[in-house]
Scaffold this motif. Structure first.
Motif, PDB file in Angstrom:
ATOM      1  N   GLU A  88      39.549   2.423  62.412  1.00 40.73           N
ATOM      2  CA  GLU A  88      40.934   2.282  61.988  1.00 40.73           C
ATOM      3  C   GLU A  88      41.420   3.372  61.039  1.00 40.73           C
ATOM      4  O   GLU A  88      42.622   3.463  60.789  1.00 40.73           O
ATOM      5  CB  GLU A  88      41.114   0.912  61.320  1.00 40.73           C
ATOM      6  CG  GLU A  88      40.880  -0.248  62.288  1.00 40.73           C
ATOM      7  CD  GLU A  88      40.863  -1.603  61.597  1.00 40.73           C
ATOM      8  OE1 GLU A  88      40.917  -1.638  60.343  1.00 40.73           O
ATOM      9  OE2 GLU A  88      40.783  -2.629  62.307  1.00 40.73           O
ATOM     10  N   ALA A 124      44.305   5.571  62.143  1.00 39.83           N
ATOM     11  CA  ALA A 124      45.606   4.955  62.405  1.00 39.83           C
ATOM     12  C   ALA A 124      46.540   5.119  61.200  1.00 39.83           C
ATOM     13  O   ALA A 124      46.085   5.226  60.054  1.00 39.83           O
ATOM     14  CB  ALA A 124      45.412   3.474  62.736  1.00 39.83           C
ATOM     15  N   PRO A 125      47.869   5.108  61.455  1.00 39.93           N
ATOM     16  CA  PRO A 125      48.498   5.078  62.784  1.00 39.93           C
ATOM     17  C   PRO A 125      48.645   6.490  63.340  1.00 39.93           C
ATOM     18  O   PRO A 125      48.975   7.428  62.610  1.00 39.93           O
ATOM     19  CB  PRO A 125      49.870   4.474  62.486  1.00 39.93           C
ATOM     20  CG  PRO A 125      50.182   4.936  61.085  1.00 39.93           C
ATOM     21  CD  PRO A 125      48.868   4.996  60.376  1.00 39.93           C
ATOM     22  N   SER A 169      54.573   3.728  66.865  1.00 40.56           N
ATOM     23  CA  SER A 169      54.453   2.358  67.373  1.00 40.56           C
ATOM     24  C   SER A 169      53.059   1.778  67.173  1.00 40.56           C
ATOM     25  O   SER A 169      52.821   0.612  67.488  1.00 40.56           O
ATOM     26  CB  SER A 169      54.813   2.321  68.865  1.00 40.56           C
ATOM     27  OG  SER A 169      53.949   3.165  69.606  1.00 40.56           O
ATOM     28  N   ASP A 170      52.134   2.569  66.636  1.00 43.36           N
ATOM     29  CA  ASP A 170      50.775   2.078  66.405  1.00 43.36           C
ATOM     30  C   ASP A 170      50.741   1.122  65.213  1.00 43.36           C
ATOM     31  O   ASP A 170      51.502   1.279  64.246  1.00 43.36           O
ATOM     32  CB  ASP A 170      49.825   3.244  66.109  1.00 43.36           C
ATOM     33  CG  ASP A 170      49.526   4.070  67.343  1.00 43.36           C
ATOM     34  OD1 ASP A 170      49.965   3.672  68.427  1.00 43.36           O
ATOM     35  OD2 ASP A 170      48.860   5.111  67.212  1.00 43.36           O
ATOM     36  N   ASP A 171      49.828   0.171  65.279  1.00 43.41           N
ATOM     37  CA  ASP A 171      49.610  -0.703  64.130  1.00 43.41           C
ATOM     38  C   ASP A 171      48.928   0.078  63.012  1.00 43.41           C
ATOM     39  O   ASP A 171      48.146   1.003  63.269  1.00 43.41           O
ATOM     40  CB  ASP A 171      48.740  -1.896  64.523  1.00 43.41           C
ATOM     41  CG  ASP A 171      49.443  -2.849  65.482  1.00 43.41           C
ATOM     42  OD1 ASP A 171      50.691  -2.869  65.473  1.00 43.41           O
ATOM     43  OD2 ASP A 171      48.749  -3.550  66.238  1.00 43.41           O
ATOM     44  N   VAL A 172      49.214  -0.304  61.765  1.00 44.15           N
ATOM     45  CA  VAL A 172      48.521   0.319  60.636  1.00 44.15           C
ATOM     46  C   VAL A 172      47.304  -0.530  60.287  1.00 44.15           C
ATOM     47  O   VAL A 172      47.277  -1.733  60.563  1.00 44.15           O
ATOM     48  CB  VAL A 172      49.447   0.451  59.404  1.00 44.15           C
ATOM     49  CG1 VAL A 172      50.668   1.282  59.730  1.00 44.15           C
ATOM     50  CG2 VAL A 172      49.856  -0.918  58.878  1.00 44.15           C
ATOM     51  N   THR A 227      44.975  -2.889  58.158  1.00 44.15           N
ATOM     52  CA  THR A 227      45.310  -3.895  57.147  1.00 44.15           C
ATOM     53  C   THR A 227      44.095  -4.346  56.340  1.00 44.15           C
ATOM     54  O   THR A 227      44.265  -4.837  55.220  1.00 44.15           O
ATOM     55  CB  THR A 227      45.949  -5.126  57.812  1.00 44.15           C
ATOM     56  OG1 THR A 227      45.062  -5.638  58.821  1.00 44.15           O
ATOM     57  CG2 THR A 227      47.279  -4.768  58.458  1.00 44.15           C
ATOM     58  N   ARG A 261      53.678   4.350  55.957  1.00 42.44           N
ATOM     59  CA  ARG A 261      53.602   3.059  56.643  1.00 42.44           C
ATOM     60  C   ARG A 261      52.444   2.209  56.125  1.00 42.44           C
ATOM     61  O   ARG A 261      52.580   0.990  55.985  1.00 42.44           O
ATOM     62  CB  ARG A 261      53.469   3.281  58.149  1.00 42.44           C
ATOM     63  CG  ARG A 261      54.733   3.791  58.823  1.00 42.44           C
ATOM     64  CD  ARG A 261      54.584   3.762  60.342  1.00 42.44           C
ATOM     65  NE  ARG A 261      54.264   2.418  60.784  1.00 42.44           N
ATOM     66  CZ  ARG A 261      53.568   2.144  61.899  1.00 42.44           C
ATOM     67  NH1 ARG A 261      53.124   3.133  62.656  1.00 42.44           N
ATOM     68  NH2 ARG A 261      53.325   0.908  62.257  1.00 42.44           N
ATOM     69  N   GLU A 305      53.698  -1.248  54.656  1.00 39.34           N
ATOM     70  CA  GLU A 305      53.405  -2.413  55.487  1.00 39.34           C
ATOM     71  C   GLU A 305      52.275  -3.274  54.928  1.00 39.34           C
ATOM     72  O   GLU A 305      52.122  -4.424  55.309  1.00 39.34           O
ATOM     73  CB  GLU A 305      53.115  -1.966  56.922  1.00 39.34           C
ATOM     74  CG  GLU A 305      54.339  -1.348  57.593  1.00 39.34           C
ATOM     75  CD  GLU A 305      54.096  -0.872  59.010  1.00 39.34           C
ATOM     76  OE1 GLU A 305      53.254  -1.486  59.701  1.00 39.34           O
ATOM     77  OE2 GLU A 305      54.746   0.115  59.422  1.00 39.34           O
ATOM     78  N   ASN A 306      51.483  -2.680  53.997  1.00 43.88           N
ATOM     79  CA  ASN A 306      50.458  -3.472  53.309  1.00 43.88           C
ATOM     80  C   ASN A 306      50.896  -3.868  51.901  1.00 43.88           C
ATOM     81  O   ASN A 306      50.115  -4.467  51.165  1.00 43.88           O
ATOM     82  CB  ASN A 306      49.143  -2.688  53.239  1.00 43.88           C
ATOM     83  CG  ASN A 306      48.407  -2.651  54.558  1.00 43.88           C
ATOM     84  OD1 ASN A 306      47.865  -3.657  55.004  1.00 43.88           O
ATOM     85  ND2 ASN A 306      48.382  -1.487  55.196  1.00 43.88           N
TER      86      ASN A 306
END
Length: 687
Positions: free
Chosen positions: A432, A435-436, A440-443, A445, A489, A493-494
């Motif tokens: 992981e 990433a991303p 559109s990729d998930d980050v 977590t 991101r 996003e976290n």
């Protein structure tokens, strides 16, 4: 109005070039027709492995006659100048018209251009289009000079209307146009005479050619999914592969084959990658286990044995390919499980350059490990685990499997870390931390993955900033914009609060932290603009202290955006700007700063007293809310000032003749400015 049908028939066109080639054919030819005066109602382009087709409906039968007025020299100009104008205009002296203008007598020519038949124009523009067609790669063959992606074999060019169809006569490098095409290479190879598009598409279908790429793709997908479903399985979706395979066949025949038991133990991603890259096979998995058990291949023909021979050949070739993959997998597992484990791969990266000014991959890993350990407490990760994860995250770059399939980097690292007995957090970070890779990729977590992903991206940004290799214009060879968006991101996003300026300085003291933070702010503007937050709102928040904490910056911007979308918020801006303008002008004129001393006892109106009270109440809410980073509450309290500020300006003249009252009111406006700008720099808001 007539219709036009064009087909350029050749040897096999690479699948990756077909869609763009069909678009180019339509664009080039229709643009040139329109430029020549031949307009049309609609056009559509199609591609198969052996043909590019263009169908135009409602085309003019001829270009219209045109009369053009051309201004010439003065009537008394030298004879040579007049003769030159006559030659250029293609007229004689007696066809010129003399007119009086403010600049004297001027000669004018009326040039009449008769219309031309559409067939004549089509022949010209098709010849030009074929000769300068923008193939990414092209070739010459035989003794001719024509270039095409593969040898061009025939040109079909037909104009049709109610009266019938006629061939547009033309010739390109010895290839004469006609009304003939050809069906499927093996199933229906005979010549086919056509009279228009509908006739053409119908006869091709009878000759085992599906003209439309979307129809071929739909047939492939429907047949594949139905076949898999009948066996209790499902096809792994792969839109890119579907489009490519649809470009490899004219008559798709879907077949499902088996994967030998010896290879079913391979990771499903290895099976899928190997089959997609080498064989163009779709993977078919068991939905219960997630294991890839079979494959779908698409033949370009039917056979008497219903594809049995084709499948047998494909299964044999696939076994050879998967034998290699199995060999790599087993060798890599032996290394991962050995005493030295993945450290052997990390050591090998000492000989792999990351960048000639930034050292080797092993040095990159060392920097990542130090930074991941430092970031770990900020993202809720265990420091030891984050450091260990950073040290092995890129180890799989030395593995045999990743050498063969680079697109599996990270994923294989996860498998190998698990095989080496490392924790789930460390194994997940190996996959992981990249990433991303796209918007559109998930980050990531998981805390350890977040720490390592941030460390990797911050190290990249600070490293290239330190050696002054920043993105310029459209050039970004090291994907630094993507890395910056990744940092943004991951943090947002976290919900991670991180002073990025401190992280930048920790990662590389040579990097210009202020300049890099400004770059992150620019990327943040793009990120938020896509979410509907205006640039001026972002600027108003960036202007505030602590703007290097991107998560708090975004919370502030979103809260301000929501506030300004209300009537109170929108109108407050007008009141604030009015107060700020009056105050600024007074300070400039008086040469003093009105920043303290407002006292309610000097108030003369109820509206003035009400504003004092409203400001006290707002400040009592805003100050603790801002300290608690509760931007929604703070901005709601700020928006509530809209009505008392409006009422104040309606009832009160700030520049009173009484100097004491005027000074008190200016200090009151200063309180408005101070309280409102404690939330965001509202001077930067448009409107």
């Amino acid at each position: 109005m007539p219709d036009l049908l064009i087909e350029l028939f050749s040897e096999e066109i690479p699948a990756r070039m077909q869609k763009r080639a069909a678009e180019d054919l339509q664009k080039l030819l229709t643009n040139r027709l329109v430029e020549a005066g031949v307009t049309y109602a609609s056009a559509a382009a199609f591609a198969t492995p052996r043909r590019l087709t263009l169908a135009i409906d409602g085309m003019l039968a001829a270009s219209p006659a045109v009369t053009e007025e051309r201004k010439g020299p003065k009537a008394d100009a030298p004879e040579k100048a007049i003769e030159g104008f006559l030659r250029g205009a293609g007229v004689t002296r007696d066809q010129l018209e003399e007119r009086e203008t403010p600049k004297g007598a001027i000669l004018f020519a009326m040039i009449h251009k008769p219309g031309r038949p559409a067939a004549e124009i089509v022949a010209e523009v098709l010849d030009q289009t074929i000769r300068d067609f923008p193939w990414p790669k092209s070739m010459r063959w035989g003794s001719g000079s024509l270039k095409w992606v593969r040898p061009l074999q025939s040109i079909l060019c037909v104009i049709s209307d109610e009266g019938g169809a006629e061939v547009v006569p033309m010739e390109v490098d010895g290839i004469k146009s006609g009304d003939v095409t050809y069906g499927h290479r093996f199933l229906s190879p005979d010549a086919i005479t056509v009279s228009g598009f509908d006739d053409y598409e119908t006869k091709l279908a009878r000759a085992h050619v599906v003209l439309r790429a979307d129809a071929r793709a739909e047939t492939i997908w429907n047949d594949a999914t139905n076949m898999a479903f009948a066996n209790g399985l499902e096809v792994v979706e792969d839109a890119g592969l579907l489009a490519e395979v649809a470009g490899l066949v004219e008559w798709p025949v879907v077949l499902m084959g088996r994967i030998a038991d010896d290879f079913l133990g391979l990771p499903p991603e290895v099976l899928q990658t190997s089959m997609r890259e080498h064989q163009k096979f779709f993977s078919v998995r068991n939905p219960k286990s997630g294991q890839i058990e079979r494959f779908i291949t698409v033949a370009n023909r039917t056979t008497a044995d219903d594809g049995a021979t084709i499948l047998a050949g494909n299964e044999k070739v696939l076994s050879a390919r998967l034998s290699d993959a199995k060999f790599f997998w087993e060798n890599d597992l032996r290394v991962a499980k050995s005493d030295e484990g993945m450290n052997a791969w990390v050591k090998a990266l000492e000989n792999v350059t990351f960048h000639n000014k930034l050292g080797t991959q092993a040095e990159l890993i060392e920097r990542m490990a130090v930074l991941a350990r430092e970031l770990a407490p900020m993202v809720g990760a265990d420091a030891d685990e984050a450091e260990q994860a950073a040290r092995v995250a890129k180890a799989d770059l030395s593995s045999e499997m990743v050498y063969e399939f680079p697109e599996l980097q990270g994923l294989m690292g996860r498998y190998y870390a698990q095989a080496a007995g490392m924790s789930d957090g460390v194994a997940a970070a190996a996959q992981e931390h990249y990433a991303p890779l796209g918007p559109s990729d998930d980050v990531p977590t998981a805390p350890v993955s977040v720490a390592v992903a941030l460390a990797e991206k911050i190290d990249k940004l600070t490293g290239f900033w330190a050696i002054d290799e920043k993105p310029t214009g459209s050039k970004d060879p090291f994907a630094l914009r993507r890395a910056a968006l990744g940092v943004i991101r991951i943090l947002i996003e976290n919900d991670v609060s991180l002073r990025t300026s401190e992280a930048v300085r920790s990662a590389n003291a040579s990097a210009d932290a202020n300049d890099l933070i400004a770059f992150l702010h620019d990327r943040l503007k793009v990120y938020l603009r896509d979410q509907g937050i205006r640039h001026d709102i972002i600027d108003a928040c960036i202007a505030m202290e602590g703007n290097d904490d991107l998560t708090l910056l975004v919370k502030r911007a979103r809260a301000l955006s929501e506030t300004l979308n209300t009537d109170d918020g929108e109108n407050l801006i007008q009141g604030f700007k009015r107060a700020n303008n009056i105050l600024t002008q007074a300070e400039e004129a008086d040469g003093v700063e009105y920043s303290y001393g407002a006292d309610v006892k000097f108030s003369e109106t109820d509206e003035e007293k009400a504003l004092f009270k409203a400001l006290d109440e707002a400040e009592a809410v805003i100050t603790p809310a801002m300290n608690a980073q509760d931007f929604i509450t703070a901005m709601s309290a700020m928006a509530a000032l809209r009505r008392p500020i409006d009422a104040f300006f309606e009832a009160v003249q700030v520049n009173s003749d009484n100097a004491t009252v005027r000074r008190n009111r200016l200090n009151l406006l200063s309180r408005i400015r101070t309280i409102c700008t404690s939330v965001a720099d509202l001077t930067r808001i448009d409107g």
